[in-house]
Design a protein around this motif. Sequence first.
Motif, mmCIF file in Angstrom:
data_model
loop_
_atom_site.group_PDB
_atom_site.id
_atom_site.type_symbol
_atom_site.label_atom_id
_atom_site.label_comp_id
_atom_site.label_asym_id
_atom_site.label_seq_id
_atom_site.Cartn_x
_atom_site.Cartn_y
_atom_site.Cartn_z
ATOM 1 N N ASP A 130 11.331 -3.464 100.073
ATOM 2 C CA ASP A 130 11.690 -4.572 99.200
ATOM 3 C C ASP A 130 10.895 -5.832 99.562
ATOM 4 O O ASP A 130 10.335 -6.496 98.689
ATOM 5 C CB ASP A 130 13.200 -4.831 99.302
ATOM 6 N N TYR A 157 21.093 -4.019 96.009
ATOM 7 C CA TYR A 157 19.883 -3.494 95.388
ATOM 8 C C TYR A 157 20.105 -3.027 93.946
ATOM 9 O O TYR A 157 19.155 -2.596 93.282
ATOM 10 C CB TYR A 157 19.308 -2.338 96.228
ATOM 11 N N ARG A 160 18.561 0.221 91.579
ATOM 12 C CA ARG A 160 17.570 1.013 92.310
ATOM 13 C C ARG A 160 18.243 2.085 93.175
ATOM 14 O O ARG A 160 17.584 3.000 93.661
ATOM 15 C CB ARG A 160 16.678 0.118 93.169
#
Length: 162
Positions: A130, A157, A160
């Motif tokens: 990331d 997140y 994802r």
Amino acid sequence: MNTYEAELVVARRESVADGVVALTLRDPRGAELPPWQPGAHVDVVLEPGLERQYSLCGDPAERREWRIAVLREPDGRGGSAHVHGRLTQGSVVRVRGPRNHFVLAPAPRYRFVAGGIGITPILPMLAAADAAGAEWTLLYGGRSRGSMAFTQELERYGQRVT
């Protein structure tokens, strides 16, 4: 090879899923711990003849603590029973490492797959991917949502993570 070895204190113990505890380990004098990269693990000497390897699952930039997580395995060889039954906040354990046999190779995109406690080495990899701006997804499976460690951390997140 000169490997770091020290007595570290359990600074924090928390339940992160059904049957899974996370331990935050620190030097009792507050000294920095050796650097590590995503995928690394440490050897934890629980007592003479009882040594286990656990993936580091914290933030590599945090040099004053290491975090590991341990699944209680009732039919195991004794390591997880020792961790779950005897290690509390303030306990001292001998730790060696870190070592890394699961290095995250630089790439523009990743597809991570983890099952159960296998999420531990993947957590810092997600953060590294990331931070690098890579495209990535995670497929994370378990017997039940309650048995899956770190699901709250993974929520940041969004889509994802499946």
